[in-house]
Write a protein that holds these residues in place. Structure first.
Motif, PDB file in Angstrom:
ATOM      1  N   ASP A 159       1.257   7.560 -11.432  1.00  0.00           N
ATOM      2  CA  ASP A 159       2.257   8.187 -12.306  1.00  0.00           C
ATOM      3  C   ASP A 159       3.324   8.941 -11.519  1.00  0.00           C
ATOM      4  OD1 ASP A 159       1.222   7.260 -14.605  1.00  0.00           O
ATOM      5  OD2 ASP A 159       0.602   9.180 -15.427  1.00  0.00           O
ATOM      6  N   GLU A 160       2.900   9.681 -10.526  1.00  0.00           N
ATOM      7  CA  GLU A 160       3.860  10.493  -9.783  1.00  0.00           C
ATOM      8  C   GLU A 160       4.922   9.622  -9.107  1.00  0.00           C
ATOM      9  OE1 GLU A 160       4.020  13.909  -6.280  1.00  0.00           O
ATOM     10  OE2 GLU A 160       2.090  13.262  -7.106  1.00  0.00           O
ATOM     11  N   GLY A 161       4.469   8.565  -8.453  1.00  0.00           N
ATOM     12  CA  GLY A 161       5.420   7.669  -7.813  1.00  0.00           C
ATOM     13  C   GLY A 161       6.311   6.956  -8.810  1.00  0.00           C
ATOM     14  N   ALA A 162       5.717   6.536  -9.943  1.00  0.00           N
ATOM     15  CA  ALA A 162       6.503   5.837 -10.968  1.00  0.00           C
ATOM     16  C   ALA A 162       7.599   6.732 -11.535  1.00  0.00           C
ATOM     17  CB  ALA A 162       5.583   5.357 -12.084  1.00  0.00           C
ATOM     18  N   ILE A 163       7.280   7.992 -11.765  1.00  0.00           N
ATOM     19  CA  ILE A 163       8.277   8.913 -12.314  1.00  0.00           C
ATOM     20  C   ILE A 163       9.351   9.232 -11.283  1.00  0.00           C
ATOM     21  CG2 ILE A 163       8.619  11.268 -13.181  1.00  0.00           C
ATOM     22  CD1 ILE A 163       5.977  11.000 -14.659  1.00  0.00           C
ATOM     23  N   LEU A 164       8.962   9.316 -10.015  1.00  0.00           N
ATOM     24  CA  LEU A 164       9.970   9.495  -8.959  1.00  0.00           C
ATOM     25  C   LEU A 164      10.972   8.337  -8.968  1.00  0.00           C
ATOM     26  CD1 LEU A 164       7.730  10.714  -6.020  1.00  0.00           C
ATOM     27  CD2 LEU A 164       9.757  11.903  -6.846  1.00  0.00           C
ATOM     28  N   ILE A 165      10.454   7.125  -9.063  1.00  0.00           N
ATOM     29  CA  ILE A 165      11.318   5.941  -9.101  1.00  0.00           C
ATOM     30  C   ILE A 165      12.180   5.966 -10.358  1.00  0.00           C
ATOM     31  CG2 ILE A 165      11.386   3.418  -9.173  1.00  0.00           C
ATOM     32  CD1 ILE A 165      10.421   4.623  -6.490  1.00  0.00           C
ATOM     33  N   GLY A 166      11.564   6.317 -11.490  1.00  0.00           N
ATOM     34  CA  GLY A 166      12.304   6.371 -12.748  1.00  0.00           C
ATOM     35  C   GLY A 166      13.432   7.387 -12.715  1.00  0.00           C
ATOM     36  N   LYS A 167      13.185   8.543 -12.110  1.00  0.00           N
ATOM     37  CA  LYS A 167      14.219   9.580 -12.035  1.00  0.00           C
ATOM     38  C   LYS A 167      15.427   9.102 -11.227  1.00  0.00           C
ATOM     39  CE  LYS A 167      13.236  13.955 -11.511  1.00  0.00           C
ATOM     40  NZ  LYS A 167      13.690  14.521 -12.783  1.00  0.00           N
ATOM     41  N   ALA A 168      15.162   8.252 -10.234  1.00  0.00           N
ATOM     42  CA  ALA A 168      16.268   7.729  -9.421  1.00  0.00           C
ATOM     43  C   ALA A 168      17.187   6.832 -10.240  1.00  0.00           C
ATOM     44  CB  ALA A 168      15.709   6.952  -8.229  1.00  0.00           C
ATOM     45  N   PHE A 169      16.651   6.258 -11.319  1.00  0.00           N
ATOM     46  CA  PHE A 169      17.444   5.364 -12.169  1.00  0.00           C
ATOM     47  C   PHE A 169      18.147   6.078 -13.313  1.00  0.00           C
ATOM     48  CE2 PHE A 169      14.482   1.750 -10.869  1.00  0.00           C
ATOM     49  CZ  PHE A 169      15.445   1.130 -10.090  1.00  0.00           C
ATOM     50  N   GLU A 170      17.870   7.358 -13.506  1.00  0.00           N
ATOM     51  CA  GLU A 170      18.372   8.043 -14.704  1.00  0.00           C
ATOM     52  C   GLU A 170      19.892   8.026 -14.797  1.00  0.00           C
ATOM     53  OE1 GLU A 170      15.578  11.399 -16.533  1.00  0.00           O
ATOM     54  OE2 GLU A 170      16.106  11.833 -14.446  1.00  0.00           O
ATOM     55  N   GLU A 171      20.567   8.250 -13.685  1.00  0.00           N
ATOM     56  CA  GLU A 171      22.025   8.306 -13.695  1.00  0.00           C
ATOM     57  C   GLU A 171      22.599   7.037 -13.086  1.00  0.00           C
ATOM     58  OE1 GLU A 171      23.734  10.654 -15.126  1.00  0.00           O
ATOM     59  OE2 GLU A 171      21.955  11.825 -15.628  1.00  0.00           O
ATOM     60  N   GLY A 172      23.552   6.444 -13.775  1.00  0.00           N
ATOM     61  CA  GLY A 172      24.225   5.261 -13.242  1.00  0.00           C
ATOM     62  C   GLY A 172      23.365   4.022 -13.313  1.00  0.00           C
ATOM     63  N   HIS A 173      23.427   3.198 -12.264  1.00  0.00           N
ATOM     64  CA  HIS A 173      22.683   1.937 -12.193  1.00  0.00           C
ATOM     65  C   HIS A 173      22.956   1.056 -13.407  1.00  0.00           C
ATOM     66  CE1 HIS A 173      20.389   4.358  -9.243  1.00  0.00           C
ATOM     67  NE2 HIS A 173      20.284   3.206  -8.609  1.00  0.00           N
ATOM     68  N   GLY A 174      24.232   0.913 -13.730  1.00  0.00           N
ATOM     69  CA  GLY A 174      24.617   0.129 -14.896  1.00  0.00           C
ATOM     70  C   GLY A 174      24.370  -1.359 -14.765  1.00  0.00           C
TER      71      GLY A 174
ATOM     72  N   ASP B 173       0.821  -1.223   0.000  1.00  0.00           N
ATOM     73  CA  ASP B 173       0.000   0.000   0.000  1.00  0.00           C
ATOM     74  C   ASP B 173       0.847   1.261   0.000  1.00  0.00           C
ATOM     75  OD1 ASP B 173      -2.410  -1.471   0.067  1.00  0.00           O
ATOM     76  OD2 ASP B 173      -2.265  -1.687   2.231  1.00  0.00           O
ATOM     77  N   ILE B 174       1.948   1.252  -0.739  1.00  0.00           N
ATOM     78  CA  ILE B 174       2.823   2.419  -0.840  1.00  0.00           C
ATOM     79  C   ILE B 174       2.288   3.361  -1.902  1.00  0.00           C
ATOM     80  CG2 ILE B 174       5.188   3.215  -1.202  1.00  0.00           C
ATOM     81  CD1 ILE B 174       6.097   0.329  -0.580  1.00  0.00           C
ATOM     82  N   THR B 175       2.153   4.640  -1.572  1.00  0.00           N
ATOM     83  CA  THR B 175       1.650   5.643  -2.509  1.00  0.00           C
ATOM     84  C   THR B 175       2.806   6.529  -2.984  1.00  0.00           C
ATOM     85  OG1 THR B 175       1.202   7.341  -0.845  1.00  0.00           O
ATOM     86  CG2 THR B 175      -0.496   5.655  -1.170  1.00  0.00           C
ATOM     87  N   ALA B 176       2.469   7.550  -3.750  1.00  0.00           N
ATOM     88  CA  ALA B 176       3.483   8.496  -4.218  1.00  0.00           C
ATOM     89  C   ALA B 176       4.193   9.175  -3.046  1.00  0.00           C
ATOM     90  CB  ALA B 176       2.846   9.544  -5.122  1.00  0.00           C
ATOM     91  N   LYS B 177       3.495   9.311  -1.917  1.00  0.00           N
ATOM     92  CA  LYS B 177       4.114   9.899  -0.717  1.00  0.00           C
ATOM     93  C   LYS B 177       5.318   9.065  -0.273  1.00  0.00           C
ATOM     94  CE  LYS B 177       3.052  10.874   4.161  1.00  0.00           C
ATOM     95  NZ  LYS B 177       3.936   9.856   4.747  1.00  0.00           N
TER      96      LYS B 177
END
Length: 537
Positions: A426-441, A395-399
């Protein structure tokens, strides 16, 4: 010297993914060496490679995978070389699996072939678990166990699982094993009484227990025997005699409150215990409290599993506090229990001590945002080499996604993230996606299925992960993605269709439940991006 320094940033800005740099190739070799020489399901069955042998195999695997990918790139150039990277990763994985199933090489064998007999820690493995589950009588036991009767045999591990022993067969086992108890250090007795009447099954367990009690075992697996308290006590003489156990398994054993109390009472010492697994039992809170007493006495514990055991808040808090004494923990699996927020907060206090954690499985624990945020914050400051994080169905939300994103950004070794069946949208998904933008090879799998994600979130996630070298699978099924959004995602993955999980359970109409101001979803990215500008991750 100066010219070389200037060349490095130009190379890092290139969109060419192939060929990989020498440092990348060496990193893959190191990674495979670690995986090949770390205990796993395969090493239990086929034997564990030494670090030296694992290193040699890893180099050979990398060279073969590189050659195959390079040939692919020359024959089918695709511009940026991303398809060659996929071949490189898949070929490496395939060859590594072959080596794991082969086990350690014999001295005479210099080739990468599966050996006829697996070895472990200098001793041989005697394994009769292959094929269909079958009932064993006395006559068949005599025939099956003949190799154990050979004078001077080097067997140090027995695997009797998947065979159901009757009373006559158990007496044959007792006679034969009594001659080699001084050399046995590992015993897999999982699933050895299936289909037997209770009276006979208990007697068989007592016979096994009696003959093995003189062994100084490091590994003991009693899983899949539906024991309950009676079964645990039938193995009592064996359990009471063990002071050197490093691995102990009670999975799918009907471990009730009383059975857990019996285990705690019978085992004299767990100071050397590194792996302790309870899974799919009916332990409950009181049983978890007994298990927590075992955990407290296990300071060397590296791998603890207590999943699907019906543990609630009280038991969860007890386990969390007990784990505080296990500062060497590398793998933690508490999935599918009823912990709730309170146990989640208690676990967060403990988990901050675990610098060596590489795998964390915390799905279906009713953590909600408060519990998830506390755990994410704790993991961010610890678990420096975290590879797997699973927190599905909480039950994790964007918060709560904000704290998760901060944690994910700090975990550059992450290979797999599972956050399915939450309410990230969408908001939570994009937050997670932004965390992956740099690195995480090293990222290769992301699961955000069933999260109420719509077109904007799905598109952003797809754009972020598709270019990751070695990425294998994005699962965003079961969301509210419009038909146009699905078309966009499919277009992003058109060259790598195997990297996108099916979207057959997606509900395009579901996106109309929220935020109906923009029917085609074109403004979603801009709106969400503006909300995320101040996110400090």
């Amino acid at each position: 010297m100066q010219s070389n320094t200037q060349a490095i940033p130009r190379h890092s800005l290139s969109i060419k993914l192939w060929p990989p740099s020498q440092s990348t190739r060496l990193m893959l070799v190191e990674r495979m060496t670690k995986n090949l020489s770390t205990p796993s399901i395969f090493s239990r069955k086929y034997g564990l490679l030494s670090k030296e042998e694992a290193g040699e195999d890893a180099k050979q695997i990398e060279e073969l995978a590189f050659a195959a990918a390079n040939k692919h790139h020359e024959e089918e150039p695709d511009g940026d070389g991303s398809s060659a990277v996929q071949v490189y990763a898949k070929e490496s994985s395939k060859l590594m699996l072959e080596v794991m199933k082969r086990g350690p090489k014999t001295k005479e064998d210099g080739n990468m072939e599966i050996s006829d007999e697996a070895n472990t820690a200098g001793g041989a493995v005697f394994d009769i678990s292959g094929g269909k589950r079958s009932f064993i009588d006395g006559e068949e036991a005599e025939e099956l166990l003949k190799p154990l009767s050979v004078s001077g045999n080097a067997f140090t591990k027995i695997i009797f699982s998947n065979r159901s022993f009757g009373l006559d067969a158990a007496k044959v086992v007792e006679r034969i094993l009594s001659s080699i108890t001084n050399q046995l250090v590992e015993a897999d007795l999982s699933d050895i009484i299936a289909g037997r009447p209770e009276v006979e099954a208990l007697e068989v367990m007592k016979i096994f227990s009696s003959v093995l009690e003189s062994c100084q075992l490091k590994y003991l697996n009693l899983s899949n025997n539906a024991m309950g308290e009676k079964g645990v006590r039938a193995f009592g003489s064996l359990l009471k005699s063990q002071n050197n156990l490093e691995e102990l398994y009670f999975m799918n054993d009907g471990i009730s409150e009383e059975a857990a109390r019996a285990i705690n009472e019978l085992i004299p010492s767990t100071e050397k215990l590194k792996i302790l697994h309870f899974h799919n039992n009916m332990t409950g809170d009181e049983g978890a409290i007994s298990i927590s007493e075992i955990v407290k006495r296990s300071p060397s514990l590296e791998d603890f599993r207590c999943s699907s055991t019906r543990v609630g808040s009280e038991g969860g808090v007890a386990l969390a506090e007990a784990l505080g004494s296990c500062t060497h923990l590398k793998k933690l699996d508490l999935r599918d229990n009823m912990f709730g927020v309170e146990a989640g907060l208690a676990l967060a206090k403990t988990i901050s001590q675990f610098a060596d954690l590489t795998e964390v499985y915390l799905s279906y624990l009713n953590l909600e945002d408060d519990g998830a945020e506390a755990l994410a914050t704790a993991l961010k400051e610890s678990a420096h080499s975290l590879e797997i994080l699973e927190m599905a169905g909480n039950d994790i939300t964007a918060k709560g996604a904000s704290a998760l994103a901060s944690c994910i950004l700090a975990k550059q070794f992450l290979t797999k993230l599972t956050l399915s069946e939450n309410e990230l949208k969408d908001e939570g998904a994009i937050l997670i996606g932004k965390a992956f933008e740099e690195g995480h090879g090293q990222l290769n799998e992301v699961d955000l299925s069933t999260n109420g994600i719509r077109r904007a979130g799905a598109r952003f996630l797809a754009q972020v992960v598709v270019s990751k070298p070695g990425f294998k699978l994005l699962n965003i099924n079961g969301n509210f993605i419009s038909d146009e959004g699905i078309d966009e995602v499919n277009e992003i993955f058109k060259n790598y269709p195997d990297m996108l999980a099916p979207l057959d359970e997606n509900d395009p109409e579901g996106e109309d439940l929220d935020d109906e101001d923009d029917e085609d979803g074109e403004g979603d990215d801009d709106g969400l991006e503006s909300k995320l500008k101040d996110l400090n991750i």
